[in-house]
Design an enzyme around this catalytic site. Structure first.
Site, short mmCIF file in Angstrom:
data_model
loop_
_atom_site.label_atom_id
_atom_site.label_comp_id
_atom_site.label_asym_id
_atom_site.label_seq_id
_atom_site.Cartn_x
_atom_site.Cartn_y
_atom_site.Cartn_z
N LYS A 23 0.91 -1.19 0.15
CA LYS A 23 -0.11 0.02 0.18
C LYS A 23 0.76 1.38 -0.08
O LYS A 23 0.45 2.18 -0.87
CB LYS A 23 -0.92 -0.05 1.23
CG LYS A 23 -1.83 0.97 1.19
CD LYS A 23 -2.94 0.80 2.44
CE LYS A 23 -3.76 -0.48 2.25
NZ LYS A 23 -4.90 -0.59 3.12
N ARG A 93 -3.55 2.92 8.46
CA ARG A 93 -4.10 1.69 7.65
C ARG A 93 -2.75 0.92 7.66
O ARG A 93 -1.56 1.44 7.57
CB ARG A 93 -4.43 1.99 6.17
CG ARG A 93 -5.90 2.54 6.12
CD ARG A 93 -6.04 2.79 4.55
NE ARG A 93 -7.58 2.85 4.50
CZ ARG A 93 -8.01 4.41 4.33
NH1 ARG A 93 -7.08 5.35 4.33
NH2 ARG A 93 -9.22 4.41 4.18
N GLY A 102 -8.76 -7.46 4.15
CA GLY A 102 -9.40 -7.78 5.30
C GLY A 102 -8.67 -8.39 6.58
O GLY A 102 -9.44 -8.74 7.45
N MET A 104 -6.11 -6.85 8.07
CA MET A 104 -5.49 -5.99 9.05
C MET A 104 -6.44 -5.11 9.21
O MET A 104 -7.35 -5.07 8.77
CB MET A 104 -4.12 -5.70 8.26
CG MET A 104 -3.16 -6.56 7.83
SD MET A 104 -2.48 -7.56 9.01
CE MET A 104 -1.12 -6.48 9.76
N ARG A 337 -3.89 -1.21 -6.09
CA ARG A 337 -3.02 -2.69 -5.78
C ARG A 337 -3.51 -3.42 -7.29
O ARG A 337 -4.55 -3.30 -7.65
CB ARG A 337 -3.00 -3.23 -4.40
CG ARG A 337 -4.72 -3.74 -4.39
CD ARG A 337 -4.71 -4.03 -2.88
NE ARG A 337 -6.15 -4.42 -2.76
CZ ARG A 337 -6.83 -4.61 -1.31
NH1 ARG A 337 -5.98 -4.80 -0.31
NH2 ARG A 337 -7.94 -4.99 -1.28
N HIS A 457 -16.41 -8.05 2.13
CA HIS A 457 -15.59 -8.86 2.62
C HIS A 457 -15.73 -10.41 2.00
O HIS A 457 -14.70 -10.88 1.41
CB HIS A 457 -15.51 -8.90 4.17
CG HIS A 457 -14.53 -9.98 4.70
ND1 HIS A 457 -15.08 -11.31 5.13
CD2 HIS A 457 -13.26 -9.79 4.90
CE1 HIS A 457 -13.77 -11.74 5.48
NE2 HIS A 457 -12.93 -11.00 5.51
N SER A 766 13.01 -41.63 -6.24
CA SER A 766 11.54 -41.02 -6.01
C SER A 766 11.40 -40.35 -4.44
O SER A 766 11.43 -41.45 -3.54
CB SER A 766 10.43 -41.67 -6.25
OG SER A 766 9.34 -40.81 -6.28
N CYS A 833 7.22 -37.57 -5.07
CA CYS A 833 6.02 -38.18 -5.36
C CYS A 833 5.11 -38.15 -4.10
O CYS A 833 3.92 -38.41 -3.66
CB CYS A 833 5.91 -39.44 -5.58
SG CYS A 833 6.67 -40.75 -4.61
N TYR A 853 11.41 -34.32 -12.26
CA TYR A 853 9.89 -34.28 -12.26
C TYR A 853 9.45 -34.19 -10.75
O TYR A 853 10.05 -34.52 -9.99
CB TYR A 853 9.29 -35.33 -13.08
CG TYR A 853 9.46 -36.72 -12.26
CD1 TYR A 853 8.40 -36.96 -11.43
CD2 TYR A 853 10.48 -37.68 -12.51
CE1 TYR A 853 8.39 -38.43 -10.70
CE2 TYR A 853 10.48 -38.85 -11.88
CZ TYR A 853 9.35 -39.21 -10.92
OH TYR A 853 9.61 -40.53 -10.38
#
Length: 879
Positions: A23, A93, A102, A104, A337, A457, A766, A833, A853
């Site tokens: 922010k 803020r 929502g 904070m 934002r 919200h 694996s 895996c 992988y």
């Protein structure tokens, strides 16, 4: 020179998110773009970190910098903080570097006291506005800073409105508001034992502390765990001169998006309320107007707003979520934002931005949260079932977050959690949601609220989670105390089924069947781009042909784990499995295994056919044998009768298989060491199935046989010798060529440490991260849930080590095993895996560690594909 902790907006820029928070960085960015931003300053995230390091205290040097910046702000505004005749008022803020909508707490109108409220009334000629601002400030300060019960203040307000016959807060007169202020202050003193603070500087420091404290509140901690936001980031505090949307009908406040956050449509989307302050829009207390209505109400201001939104989107190169205030006809921008959006919208926006030449493919791939794709894979209503129940519509609300949901009604977040823990599908029904409901919302299939708009919200959080939501449903009456919902003349109790359509806003008074979502269009485009930029392969964990086929549809490049034991639990197989377990001799065991052989082979053939030539890793039997037997005397007696055994014989077998710690007991390769005939049967099934499918379908299946739970290379060699002898005999007898591999799961820490020795026998590793995590931490995945909450609350762990790889411990073992394995066998194939294979942060770790992988459940395959692409774009790796 002491460290700088406080920055005027014009001193920062949008690239300083780590220091100024999202922010603060964007307020600096908008200020530097010359947009109408109320002046202010940011207390940095480093000040928050130091606040905690200093024992939850704001250092004297930081206080001094805050007041120096405040003096600069006073000079800019031509007003004094605490001036009894014309006071400078500010908002306080929060703003962490990652957006936490929502999560904070915010305080508005800070600086008012008993004297300055009179001065504000005289200066503006609007006592109603002055006292409305003061009552809001007292209420927020009491709730956020002093942690008093918010509901008490709401009841005071509702009581006055009820006595006067008012429907809305805007009906309250100045005298009404003066009376409310007095009642609020009385309640504050009753709870606090002291008068409401009159010194604005005390108010400011206490409010700043409260924002820092809110970084550690339960809902913020929950949100961070769900979204992998580190605790040590801290939050910044933004202190900004107030502009007022509650000065009358020429003032207002709103929230808008440069594109539709639900669909991604390139059209300005938002809501606003006249004569209101910011929290009124998101809290859902009043039903707002759409942004298009502003065009009719004030065309010139609307045109100015549209130009600003276009400037912001072009500057940030992404869809923007903006907050604005109109004060007596003048527009101010309070925040921008990158907007939260549904997964469907995220895909469309990314593809459209590439088409508009605002970004390239790589940026498009990087801008989508992989976890959000999960929502696209959630069910939609089955067309036939929906048509059949079309008359079951009981209400219509706002389509706040798309998708379909069906479940039992829960009226509180706590009850939703309890029901979900029992395995129930839940729809959370509330008058309106609040940040305290976050955990209940997270476990719910859908959310229904009676109040609130498309930016309430409930709507914003549901879209972020990918959860179906219908908001602002005025057709329903919700009584949270009596736990009933009334709609269309019907009454529904807690536990009754309802269904929601988050794309249309319809609420159905029945359970409606759902079907998996179909994926195409923008999804296919993004996945195509992701596949272009990733090097890490993505396989699936699948035990059936149906799961395999679905995974292939979703982009799986093979199977990384087939759990053969799952095939033995079917009703037509469990008997043969139990015969094998109770067998007294090898011959008896082999006879039982012969019954299982054709069943296993049939399963493997189905899986191979679904894979169409892609690789498959088949894990041999892993769980302890007692899991296949009954445990109560009643069940043992029934099974003994079926198996023509005496009760005592079967009971003795069950008791002999009992283990004090089955996780570390007679399982995995240890079973095959004791009973090698099991490994022989499974090898026959794997190899014979591959030979037959290759012949029948013209494929080239290369089976990968995985021996589990190895901790010593001699264990692996012992079992592998049986596998190789059996496989080679079958291949020789068949007269065809078949390549196969034998490898192991690295899930015992000793295996990771001795991976160089194990690689002499194993052609692939694996990593079974579920067991590897259990054994490294020394606690069971099934039992850890009982105490991990305490670890989160006490900041010992920030995330569940079974959901995200523990990089410092388990991760180091994986890296060690990779290094040692490659040293011995350069072409060794390396995969993962466990459940971690579908977690984006864990996928990135696997990419960086050099794995070949990852393997995950079918519906997480697209998540892993996108996460692998992002990992390679952030840290390119050559194959």
């Amino acid at each position: 020179m002491s460290r700088k902790y406080v920055f005027m907006f014009e001193e920062g820029n949008e690239k300083q998110r780590e220091l100024l928070g999202g922010k603060g960085a964007n307020l600096a960015g908008m200020t530097n773009l010359g947009l109408p931003v109320p002046p202010g300053f940011t207390v940095s995230t480093e000040a928050c970190t130091r606040y905690y390091d200093d024992g939850r205290k704001i250092g004297a040097d930081i206080e001094e910098q805050i007041f120096i910046s405040l003096a600069k702000l006073e000079k800019k505004m031509g007003k004094k903080f605490g001036d009894p005749s014309d006071p400078l008022l500010v908002s306080v803020r929060s703003g962490s570097r990652a957006s936490m909508p929502g999560m904070m707490d915010t305080i508005l109108n800070l600086g008012l006291n008993d004297e300055s409220v009179e001065g504000l009334a005289k200066k503006t000629g609007n006592p109603r506005f002055a006292y409305d601002s003061y009552r809001r400030f007292i209420q927020m300060f009491s709730d956020v800073v002093m942690e008093q019960e918010k509901a008490v203040y709401e009841r005071i307000l509702d009581d006055i409105k009820g006595k006067k016959g008012y429907k809305s807060d805007t009906d309250l007169t100045a005298d009404d508001l003066k009376a409310i202020v007095k009642l609020f202050k009385d309640n504050y003193k009753k709870n606090q034992g002291a008068d409401f603070p009159q010194d604005p500087k005390v108010q400011l420091i206490e409010a700043t502390k409260a924002v820092f404290r809110s970084w550690d509140n339960p809902r913020a901690n929950s949100y961070r765990r769900m979204n992998d936001i580190p605790y040590n980031w801290g939050t910044a505090v933004n202190i900004q001169s107030m502009v007022f949307g509650n000065k009358g009908e020429t003032s207002g406040t709103g929230v808008a998006f440069t594109r539709n956050p639900s669909t991604g449509e390139n059209k300005l989307y938002g809501e606003y309320l006249m004569n209101a302050q910011g929290e009124d829009v998101v809290a859902g207390i009043r039903t707002p107007k759409t942004i298009d209505d502003l065009k009719q109400q004030n065309p010139a201001l609307f045109e100015q707003f549209v130009k600003i939104t276009q400037t912001l989107e072009k500057h940030y190169k992404d869809m923007q979520d903006m907050e604005f205030t109109i004060e007596e006809g003048k527009l101010y921008m309070l925040q921008t934002r990158n907007g939260k959006r549904t997964a469907k919208a995220a895909l469309k926006i990314a593809v459209d931005l590439v088409g508009e030449k605002m970004i390239d493919e790589q940026k498009a791939v990087l801008m989508i949260d992989p976890k959000s794709l999960d929502s696209l894979l959630h069910p939609q209503f089955e067309a036939a079932a929906l048509k059949k129940e079309s008359g079951a519509v009981i209400a219509k609300g706002l389509p706040a977050s798309p998708g379909a949901a069906c479940g039992k009604i829960a009226f509180t977040a706590e009850r939703a959690q309890q029901m979900a823990e029992k395995g129930d599908k839940v729809v959370l029904v509330r008058l309106e949601t609040s940040p305290e409901d976050i955990e209940g919302m997270y476990v719910s299939q859908g959310i229904l609220t009676a109040r609130g708009g498309m930016t309430s919200h409930a709507a914003v959080v549901a879209r972020g989670m990918g959860t179906c939501c219908v908001a602002g449903c005025s057709d329903i009456v919700v009584d949270e105390e009596k736990k009933i919902l009334k709609a269309d003349g019907k009454t529904f109790k807690e536990g009754d089924y309802i269904s929601l359509d988050g794309s249309t806003g319809y609420v159905y008074g029945k359970a409606i069947n759902t079907v998996p979502a179909s994926l195409s269009g923008d999804f296919g485009t993004i996945m195509q781009w992701a596949d272009k930029y990733r090097v890490l392969k993505v396989r699936t964990n699948a035990d059936t042909p149906a799961d395999t086929a679905r995974a292939v549809e979703l982009g799986a490049e093979g199977i990384g784990l087939t759990r053969t034991e799952h095939m033995f639990f079917d009703a037509d197989r469990i008997t043969a499995m139990r015969e094998m377990i109770v067998a007294k001799t090898v011959a008896e065991r082999e006879k039982a295994l012969l019954k299982l052989l054709p069943m296993q082979k049939k399963d493997f053939k189905g899986i191979y056919e679904a894979l169409e030539g892609r690789p498959a890793t088949i894990r041999f039997l892993d769980p302890p044998l007692h899991e296949f037997l009954p445990h109560t005397d009643e069940e043992i007696a029934a099974l003994a009768k079926d198996m023509k055994l005496t009760f005592d014989e079967l009971k003795a077998t069950v008791e002999s298989l009992h283990e004090f710690n089955p996780m570390l007991g007679h399982r995995g390769c240890r079973l095959a060491v004791t009973y090698p005939e099991i490994a022989v049967m499974q090898t026959r099934a794997v190899i014979e199935a591959a030979i037959e499918v290759n012949k029948e379908k013209g494929l080239n299946i290369v089976p990968e046989i995985m021996i589990p739970l190895v901790g010593e290379v001699r264990e692996l060699k012992y079992v592998k010798d049986f596998v190789v002898k059996t496989a080679d005999e079958i291949i020789a007898k068949s007269g065809v060529k078949l390549t196969y591999k034998v490898g192991t799961m690295i899930e015992v820490p000793r295996a990771a440490i001795t991976a160089d020795k194990i690689a002499e026998e194993a052609e692939f590793f694996s990593f079974g991260t579920n067991d590897l995590t259990q054994m490294t931490f020394g606690f069971s995945r099934d039992d850890a849930g009982k105490f991990l909450k305490d670890y989160y609350e006490k900041k010992i762990y920030e995330s569940d080590p079974f959901a995200k790889v523990d990089f410092e411990g388990v991760g180091e073992l994986i890296k060690l095993a990779v290094e040692k394995g490659k040293r011995v066998r350069k072409d060794i194939k390396l995969g993962i895996c466990g459940e971690h294979g579908g977690d984006p942060a864990s996928v990135e770790f696997c990419h960086n560690a050099g794995l070949s992988y990852v393997s995950c459940s079918p519906y997480r395959v697209p998540i892993a594909r996108l996460a692998a692409a992002q990992a390679n774009l952030r840290n390119p790796r050559k194959e």
